[in-house]
Write a protein that holds these residues in place. Sequence first.
Motif, mmCIF file in Angstrom:
data_model
loop_
_atom_site.group_PDB
_atom_site.id
_atom_site.type_symbol
_atom_site.label_atom_id
_atom_site.label_comp_id
_atom_site.label_asym_id
_atom_site.label_seq_id
_atom_site.Cartn_x
_atom_site.Cartn_y
_atom_site.Cartn_z
ATOM 1 N N GLY A 1 51.160 18.466 -7.180
ATOM 2 C CA GLY A 1 50.018 18.036 -7.967
ATOM 3 C C GLY A 1 49.149 17.004 -7.287
ATOM 4 N N SER A 2 49.740 16.166 -6.444
ATOM 5 C CA SER A 2 48.962 15.149 -5.731
ATOM 6 C C SER A 2 49.714 14.709 -4.487
ATOM 7 C CB SER A 2 48.671 13.941 -6.628
ATOM 8 O OG SER A 2 49.833 13.170 -6.813
ATOM 9 N N ARG A 3 48.996 14.014 -3.613
ATOM 10 C CA ARG A 3 49.578 13.514 -2.364
ATOM 11 C C ARG A 3 50.755 12.572 -2.639
ATOM 12 N NH1 ARG A 3 48.094 13.594 2.763
ATOM 13 N NH2 ARG A 3 46.068 14.494 2.324
ATOM 14 N N VAL B 1 61.498 28.996 8.335
ATOM 15 C CA VAL B 1 60.885 29.820 7.301
ATOM 16 C C VAL B 1 59.387 29.524 7.300
ATOM 17 C CG1 VAL B 1 60.797 30.358 4.837
ATOM 18 C CG2 VAL B 1 62.980 29.724 5.904
ATOM 19 N N PRO B 2 58.549 30.522 7.576
ATOM 20 C CA PRO B 2 57.106 30.280 7.552
ATOM 21 C C PRO B 2 56.658 29.840 6.158
ATOM 22 C CG PRO B 2 57.609 32.408 8.571
ATOM 23 C CD PRO B 2 58.880 31.892 7.948
ATOM 24 N N HIS B 3 55.926 28.743 6.111
ATOM 25 C CA HIS B 3 55.514 28.196 4.818
ATOM 26 C C HIS B 3 54.175 27.487 4.946
ATOM 27 C CE1 HIS B 3 57.613 24.978 6.935
ATOM 28 N NE2 HIS B 3 56.856 24.126 6.254
ATOM 29 N N GLU B 4 53.614 27.197 3.801
ATOM 30 C CA GLU B 4 52.372 26.427 3.736
ATOM 31 C C GLU B 4 52.556 25.337 2.700
ATOM 32 O OE1 GLU B 4 49.538 29.438 2.572
ATOM 33 O OE2 GLU B 4 49.987 29.183 0.449
ATOM 34 N N LYS B 5 51.769 24.270 2.815
ATOM 35 C CA LYS B 5 51.808 23.221 1.798
ATOM 36 C C LYS B 5 50.377 22.939 1.359
ATOM 37 C CE LYS B 5 51.846 19.386 5.036
ATOM 38 N NZ LYS B 5 52.607 18.335 5.643
ATOM 39 N N ARG B 6 50.232 22.737 0.058
ATOM 40 C CA ARG B 6 48.914 22.515 -0.514
ATOM 41 C C ARG B 6 49.016 21.539 -1.682
ATOM 42 N NH1 ARG B 6 48.040 25.521 3.159
ATOM 43 N NH2 ARG B 6 46.870 27.450 3.260
ATOM 44 N N ILE B 7 47.924 20.852 -1.931
ATOM 45 C CA ILE B 7 47.785 20.076 -3.166
ATOM 46 C C ILE B 7 47.001 20.944 -4.131
ATOM 47 C CG2 ILE B 7 46.763 18.038 -4.239
ATOM 48 C CD1 ILE B 7 47.299 16.567 -1.582
ATOM 49 N N VAL B 8 47.643 21.243 -5.249
ATOM 50 C CA VAL B 8 47.064 22.123 -6.267
ATOM 51 C C VAL B 8 47.442 21.522 -7.614
ATOM 52 C CG1 VAL B 8 47.032 24.451 -7.208
ATOM 53 C CG2 VAL B 8 47.390 24.136 -4.763
ATOM 54 N N SER B 9 46.515 20.939 -8.307
ATOM 55 C CA SER B 9 46.824 20.245 -9.548
ATOM 56 C C SER B 9 46.539 21.118 -10.769
ATOM 57 C CB SER B 9 45.983 18.961 -9.642
ATOM 58 O OG SER B 9 46.132 18.363 -10.910
ATOM 59 N N ALA B 10 47.511 21.168 -11.668
ATOM 60 C CA ALA B 10 47.314 21.916 -12.915
ATOM 61 C C ALA B 10 46.240 21.280 -13.784
ATOM 62 C CB ALA B 10 48.624 21.993 -13.696
ATOM 63 N N ARG C 1 43.824 18.613 -12.594
ATOM 64 C CA ARG C 1 42.585 18.216 -11.913
ATOM 65 C C ARG C 1 41.857 19.386 -11.265
ATOM 66 N NH1 ARG C 1 46.518 14.500 -10.458
ATOM 67 N NH2 ARG C 1 46.351 12.561 -11.614
ATOM 68 N N THR C 2 42.604 20.423 -10.864
ATOM 69 C CA THR C 2 41.991 21.613 -10.257
ATOM 70 C C THR C 2 42.587 22.879 -10.872
ATOM 71 O OG1 THR C 2 43.605 21.632 -8.441
ATOM 72 C CG2 THR C 2 41.524 20.436 -8.047
ATOM 73 N N PRO C 3 42.436 23.064 -12.172
ATOM 74 C CA PRO C 3 43.079 24.214 -12.812
ATOM 75 C C PRO C 3 42.585 25.564 -12.293
ATOM 76 C CG PRO C 3 41.570 23.132 -14.333
ATOM 77 C CD PRO C 3 41.680 22.253 -13.130
ATOM 78 N N ASP C 4 41.309 25.662 -11.935
ATOM 79 C CA ASP C 4 40.811 26.932 -11.399
ATOM 80 C C ASP C 4 41.447 27.236 -10.051
ATOM 81 O OD1 ASP C 4 39.210 27.227 -13.640
ATOM 82 O OD2 ASP C 4 37.418 26.419 -12.660
ATOM 83 N N LEU C 5 41.564 26.216 -9.195
ATOM 84 C CA LEU C 5 42.204 26.389 -7.896
ATOM 85 C C LEU C 5 43.663 26.792 -8.085
ATOM 86 C CD1 LEU C 5 42.259 26.129 -4.799
ATOM 87 C CD2 LEU C 5 42.772 23.691 -5.112
ATOM 88 N N ALA D 1 56.923 24.479 -6.560
ATOM 89 C CA ALA D 1 55.909 23.608 -7.152
ATOM 90 C C ALA D 1 56.552 22.304 -7.604
ATOM 91 C CB ALA D 1 55.239 24.304 -8.338
ATOM 92 N N ALA D 2 56.047 21.196 -7.087
ATOM 93 C CA ALA D 2 56.566 19.875 -7.436
ATOM 94 C C ALA D 2 55.590 19.179 -8.370
ATOM 95 C CB ALA D 2 56.770 19.035 -6.185
ATOM 96 N N ALA D 3 56.130 18.544 -9.395
ATOM 97 C CA ALA D 3 55.274 17.836 -10.342
ATOM 98 C C ALA D 3 56.083 16.779 -11.074
ATOM 99 C CB ALA D 3 54.668 18.819 -11.345
ATOM 100 N N GLY D 4 55.389 15.706 -11.439
ATOM 101 C CA GLY D 4 56.012 14.636 -12.203
ATOM 102 C C GLY D 4 55.311 14.472 -13.539
ATOM 103 N N GLY D 5 55.824 13.576 -14.350
ATOM 104 C CA GLY D 5 55.218 13.321 -15.652
ATOM 105 C C GLY D 5 55.282 14.551 -16.538
ATOM 106 N N ALA D 6 54.129 15.000 -17.007
ATOM 107 C CA ALA D 6 54.066 16.186 -17.867
ATOM 108 C C ALA D 6 54.545 17.428 -17.125
ATOM 109 C CB ALA D 6 52.640 16.392 -18.372
ATOM 110 N N ALA D 7 54.393 17.446 -15.800
ATOM 111 C CA ALA D 7 54.943 18.487 -14.922
ATOM 112 C C ALA D 7 54.553 19.901 -15.325
ATOM 113 C CB ALA D 7 56.458 18.336 -14.820
ATOM 114 N N HIS D 8 53.294 20.109 -15.593
ATOM 115 C CA HIS D 8 52.834 21.436 -15.996
ATOM 116 C C HIS D 8 52.661 22.408 -14.839
ATOM 117 C CE1 HIS D 8 51.163 19.260 -19.705
ATOM 118 N NE2 HIS D 8 52.248 19.904 -20.048
ATOM 119 N N LEU D 9 52.553 21.909 -13.612
ATOM 120 C CA LEU D 9 52.233 22.768 -12.472
ATOM 121 C C LEU D 9 53.186 23.958 -12.305
ATOM 122 C CD1 LEU D 9 50.370 23.331 -10.055
ATOM 123 C CD2 LEU D 9 51.820 21.778 -8.719
#
Length: 164
Positions: A14-16, A34-43, A45-49, A67-75
């Motif tokens: 969700g954030s840095r 294992v080939p992988h990618e990492k991205r910041i994608v917030s449920a 702040r950037t719901p469309d993304l 998907a890692a998330a804290g608090g409400a952890a909706h991601l």
Amino acid sequence: MDESPKPLVGVIMGSRTDLPVVEKCLAVLEQLEVPHEKRIVSAHRTPDLMAEYAAAAAERGLKVIVAAAGGAAHLPGMVAAYTSLPVLGIPVPIGHLGGADALLSIAQMPKGVPVGTLAVGAHGSANAGWLAARIVGAFDPALQARLDAHRASENARIRAEVLE
């Protein structure tokens, strides 16, 4: 021309500020090649993304999303609503509840929208990497061999430890 293999695991947060926890997952994926990618994608702040990322993940060749998330952890749950790929959730410990709120949010998904929920924090993050690798490894003999070699190495290491 980029010769790196296409990512098989997407690791999103969700954030840095989640990165220190997520790094444990990334380290496992790197160790196992294992080939992988990492991205910041917030449920939030950037719901469309987030929706675009999840909906296109399988088409882009991903096999698993972590998907890692804290608090409400909706991601993790929201991502699971947009894809049929396995989604693994890492509860990030933040705030006064130490990640218990995130753990419950990720674990309590409605029937038909599963999220594989790992432990709170660093251990859960590392296990998310191991579990993602095992999922991909079920269809990749070379990765399965690396997982088997690691397991055998750990078994030998523990058997060699002697308590005096």
